[in-house]
Design an enzyme around this catalytic site. Structure first.
Site, mmCIF file in Angstrom:
data_model
loop_
_atom_site.group_PDB
_atom_site.id
_atom_site.type_symbol
_atom_site.label_atom_id
_atom_site.label_comp_id
_atom_site.label_asym_id
_atom_site.label_seq_id
_atom_site.Cartn_x
_atom_site.Cartn_y
_atom_site.Cartn_z
ATOM 1 N N ASP A 190 -79.279 46.436 -89.976
ATOM 2 C CA ASP A 190 -78.995 47.516 -89.024
ATOM 3 C C ASP A 190 -79.500 48.820 -89.620
ATOM 4 O O ASP A 190 -79.601 48.949 -90.852
ATOM 5 C CB ASP A 190 -77.488 47.611 -88.765
ATOM 6 C CG ASP A 190 -77.168 48.251 -87.430
ATOM 7 O OD1 ASP A 190 -76.737 47.538 -86.504
ATOM 8 O OD2 ASP A 190 -77.378 49.491 -87.297
ATOM 9 N N THR A 245 -79.864 47.153 -75.378
ATOM 10 C CA THR A 245 -80.833 47.647 -74.387
ATOM 11 C C THR A 245 -80.035 48.437 -73.347
ATOM 12 O O THR A 245 -79.858 47.980 -72.221
ATOM 13 C CB THR A 245 -81.590 46.482 -73.713
ATOM 14 O OG1 THR A 245 -80.633 45.517 -73.236
ATOM 15 C CG2 THR A 245 -82.535 45.799 -74.674
ATOM 16 N N PHE A 253 -64.022 34.449 -61.821
ATOM 17 C CA PHE A 253 -64.734 35.665 -61.409
ATOM 18 C C PHE A 253 -64.496 36.026 -59.953
ATOM 19 O O PHE A 253 -65.290 36.708 -59.315
ATOM 20 C CB PHE A 253 -66.224 35.601 -61.768
ATOM 21 C CG PHE A 253 -66.456 36.063 -63.179
ATOM 22 C CD1 PHE A 253 -65.950 35.334 -64.242
ATOM 23 C CD2 PHE A 253 -67.110 37.258 -63.446
ATOM 24 C CE1 PHE A 253 -66.092 35.772 -65.554
ATOM 25 C CE2 PHE A 253 -67.256 37.711 -64.750
ATOM 26 C CZ PHE A 253 -66.748 36.959 -65.809
ATOM 27 N N ALA A 307 -60.015 40.026 -57.944
ATOM 28 C CA ALA A 307 -60.189 41.345 -57.307
ATOM 29 C C ALA A 307 -59.397 42.383 -58.092
ATOM 30 O O ALA A 307 -58.388 42.076 -58.699
ATOM 31 C CB ALA A 307 -59.696 41.283 -55.868
ATOM 32 N N GLY A 308 -59.857 43.605 -58.076
ATOM 33 C CA GLY A 308 -59.167 44.661 -58.806
ATOM 34 C C GLY A 308 -60.073 45.863 -58.970
ATOM 35 O O GLY A 308 -60.816 46.224 -58.045
ATOM 36 N N CYS A 345 -72.619 45.402 -70.259
ATOM 37 C CA CYS A 345 -73.602 44.420 -69.775
ATOM 38 C C CYS A 345 -73.768 44.428 -68.256
ATOM 39 O O CYS A 345 -74.815 44.829 -67.748
ATOM 40 C CB CYS A 345 -73.221 43.034 -70.257
ATOM 41 S SG CYS A 345 -73.073 42.942 -72.049
ATOM 42 N N LYS A 359 -62.099 45.461 -70.539
ATOM 43 C CA LYS A 359 -61.387 44.213 -70.262
ATOM 44 C C LYS A 359 -60.484 43.933 -71.449
ATOM 45 O O LYS A 359 -60.651 44.549 -72.516
ATOM 46 C CB LYS A 359 -62.369 43.066 -70.022
ATOM 47 C CG LYS A 359 -63.150 42.599 -71.237
ATOM 48 C CD LYS A 359 -63.946 41.362 -70.852
ATOM 49 C CE LYS A 359 -64.571 40.715 -72.050
ATOM 50 N NZ LYS A 359 -65.340 39.532 -71.723
HETATM 51 C C1 UGA Z 1 -70.799 39.443 -69.590
HETATM 52 C C2 UGA Z 1 -71.072 37.980 -69.211
HETATM 53 O O1 UGA Z 1 -69.860 37.393 -68.696
HETATM 54 C C3 UGA Z 1 -71.554 37.196 -70.423
HETATM 55 O O2 UGA Z 1 -71.861 35.858 -70.052
HETATM 56 C C4 UGA Z 1 -72.806 37.887 -70.981
HETATM 57 O O3 UGA Z 1 -73.285 37.224 -72.136
HETATM 58 C C5 UGA Z 1 -72.444 39.318 -71.351
HETATM 59 O O4 UGA Z 1 -71.976 40.005 -70.177
HETATM 60 C C6 UGA Z 1 -73.674 39.984 -71.876
HETATM 61 O O5 UGA Z 1 -74.607 40.211 -71.109
HETATM 62 O O6 UGA Z 1 -73.771 40.191 -73.090
HETATM 63 P P1 UGA Z 1 -68.774 40.696 -70.822
HETATM 64 O O7 UGA Z 1 -69.508 41.979 -70.571
HETATM 65 O O8 UGA Z 1 -68.195 40.449 -72.176
HETATM 66 O O9 UGA Z 1 -69.723 39.433 -70.530
HETATM 67 O O10 UGA Z 1 -67.593 40.674 -69.787
HETATM 68 P P2 UGA Z 1 -67.103 39.762 -68.567
HETATM 69 O O11 UGA Z 1 -66.069 38.814 -69.031
HETATM 70 O O12 UGA Z 1 -68.252 39.208 -67.817
HETATM 71 O O13 UGA Z 1 -66.386 40.867 -67.674
HETATM 72 C C7 UGA Z 1 -67.124 41.960 -67.126
HETATM 73 C C8 UGA Z 1 -66.254 42.835 -66.281
HETATM 74 O O14 UGA Z 1 -65.907 42.165 -65.080
HETATM 75 C C9 UGA Z 1 -64.933 43.265 -66.917
HETATM 76 O O15 UGA Z 1 -64.752 44.650 -66.668
HETATM 77 C C10 UGA Z 1 -63.894 42.446 -66.188
HETATM 78 O O16 UGA Z 1 -62.653 43.089 -66.122
HETATM 79 C C11 UGA Z 1 -64.533 42.318 -64.808
HETATM 80 N N1 UGA Z 1 -64.059 41.142 -64.043
HETATM 81 C C12 UGA Z 1 -64.251 39.882 -64.513
HETATM 82 C C13 UGA Z 1 -63.430 41.340 -62.820
HETATM 83 O O17 UGA Z 1 -63.258 42.484 -62.354
HETATM 84 N N2 UGA Z 1 -63.009 40.250 -62.104
HETATM 85 C C14 UGA Z 1 -63.187 38.980 -62.556
HETATM 86 O O18 UGA Z 1 -62.788 38.047 -61.845
HETATM 87 C C15 UGA Z 1 -63.825 38.790 -63.781
#
Ligand code: UGA
Length: 442
Positions: free
Chosen positions: A30, A86, A256, A259-260, A267, A330
């Site tokens: 890094d 990125t 996924f 709702a909320g 990402c 999250k």
């Molecule tokens: C996401 C993808 O899920 C991964 O597969 C991917 O590798 C990663 O991005 C990345 O590109 O590096 P992440 O950002 O850790 O992972 O988070 P998620 O678990 O996907 O949640 C994303 C957001 O969606 C959070 O704010 C969560 O609260 C929200 N969410 C998730 C909802 O509002 N409702 C849901 O039902 C699920």
């Protein structure tokens, strides 16, 4: 194998420790000396369950070390992973490729013996082909410096598990120069492959698109249910019951459909924007215009919670005392990048409310982004004498709050459940006015 990982953020540090756990010799690289110093001491500079134990184990065993010196990594490793960020460009939807380009421009001229570079960062389609050519041009070994694209699907909060036991492996290969890329990647991931983990090889463009398509699909699924939540709100229907019912259809699935407050983080938001920007550059912007709506639905959820808050405190947010429980995007993460929770806390603060924020892990990061917010020492302290409680991140600590005990601390027992995560009946039985998103208010 001897492996280097460029970038030691959420992705790179986890990948480096995971590769060491799989038996490889690993060096993490890094440009930030402070970060490297901490990692070298066995300290993880962010919150990720299970990672501190894994990191310490392999720093102690000598299988994992860290450096700021790219030449040391080039000298040491046969396989180089790129795991730098990125982020979204300032004022634009496109991804900022500066860090990925810098790794290639630094590393390639140092490659004096055969090496395989595997990109993990999420990049606009076309990047890998461009970088593969640049590596061949800059590397003293020429064609023997090869590049493949191996997108990462790990989720924050489950990053260790996702790294050690991925649900699939995807490898993009430069079809004109296939070389040793697949053979080397199969050796790196021999453990997962021996457990029958699907290993898909594609061309470079497909591998890049697999990653952004997966994130765009997940974002679309969340915005779909949040759009339905908007309809539920005006019809008295309940989006959580609805999601349970449609989720039983295996073609749809319940995951996924929470709702909320919508999606945030480092990402999903930036990836859908970068995907749209790239489609525009390629002249197929119409193919992805629906993602603009996905983004709009998502951002509207935040406006909606701010509007609900104003309504619940009597119309004006000025002077209202509001507890916001959660700042991370999250649970099980301290990441506040594009966090819906921190966004609404900031907006309520700007509208003149006295906002008290508590998060079990993200306080330090939240304070850096919003130093003018009030940060409380605990959920209970945040809620003392408030007119309104908003649960904005579904940490289990908040889901398990005792509504009866909490009622005695607040001025008005009103809760907005921004993640539809609280046991509704317990809260209403305890005398709270409960407002879920897309659900009936009690
Ligand atoms: C996401 C993808 O899920 C991964 O597969 C991917 O590798 C990663 O991005 C990345 O590109 O590096 P992440 O950002 O850790 O992972 O988070 P998620 O678990 O996907 O949640 C994303 C957001 O969606 C959070 O704010 C969560 O609260 C929200 N969410 C998730 C909802 O509002 N409702 C849901 O039902 C699920």
């Amino acid at each position: 194998m001897r492996i280097s990982v460029f970038g030691t953020g959420y992705l790179g540090a986890t990948h480096a420790a995971g590769m060491a756990e799989l038996g490889h010799e690993v060096i993490g690289v890094d440009i930030d000396p402070a970060k490297i110093e901490r990692l070298q001491r066995g300290e993880v500079p962010f919150f990720e369950p299970g990672l501190p134990e894994l990191l310490r184990k392999h720093v102690d065993s000598g299988r994992l070390r860290f450096t700021t010196d790219a030449a040391e990594a080039a000298e040491f490793a046969d396989v180089h992973f790129i795991g730098v960020g990125t982020p979204q460009k300032k004022g634009e939807n496109a991804a900022d490729m500066r860090f990925v380009d810098a790794v290639i421009d630094t590393l390639a001229p140092l490659l004096t013996r055969p090496a395989v570079i595997l990109g993990k960062s999420t990049v606009p389609v076309g990047t890998a082909a461009r970088l593969a050519a640049r590596v061949r041009e800059l590397a003293p070994v020429g064609e023997q410096a090869e590049l493949g694209w191996n997108p990462e699907f790990l989720r924050e909060g489950f990053a260790v598990e996702d790294t050690l036991r991925p649900d699939r492996l995807v490898l993009g290969i430069d079809k004109a120069h296939p070389g040793r890329v697949e053979e080397v990647a199969r050796e790196v991931y021999a453990d997962a492959i021996s457990r029958d983990t699907p290993f898909l090889t594609t061309d470079l463009a497909t591998a890049e698109l697999v990653k952004v398509s997966a994130n765009a699909f997940l974002a679309t699924k969340i915005s779909f249910i949040n759009a339905v939540a908007e309809v539920c709100e005006v019809t008295g229907a309940d989006v959580a019951d609805l999601a349970d019912a449609i989720g039983h259809d295996v073609r749809i699935g319940r995951k996924f459909l929470g709702a909320g407050l919508g999606f945030g983080g480092g990402c999903l938001p930036k990836d859908i924007r970068a995907f749209m920007a790239r489609a525009g550059e390629l002249g197929v912007d119409q193919a992805l215009t629906f993602l603009r709506e996905v983004d709009n639905v998502n951002m509207r959820r935040r406006d909606h919670v701010v509007d609900l808050a104003a309504r619940e405190v009597g119309g004006s947010l000025k002077g209202a005392r509001i507890a916001v429980l959660g700042a991370a995007f999250k649970p099980n993460s301290d990441d506040v990048r594009d966090s819906p929770a921190l966004d609404i806390a900031g907006r309520l603060h700007l509208a003149g409310s006295d906002v008290r924020v508590f998060d079990p892990e993200a306080m330090k990061n939240a304070e850096q982004v919003w130093p003018t917010l009030n940060f409380a020492e605990s959920a209970l302290t945040a809620c003392l004498d408030v007119d309104l409680v908003i649960v904005a991140t579904e940490w289990s600590e908040f889901r398990e709050l005792d509504p009866m005990a909490l009622k005695g601390r607040v001025t008005c027992p009103v809760v907005i459940d921004g993640r539809n995560c609280l046991p509704t009946e317990q809260w209403t039985d305890a005398g709270w006015r409960y407002i879920g998103l897309g659900r009936h208010a009690s």
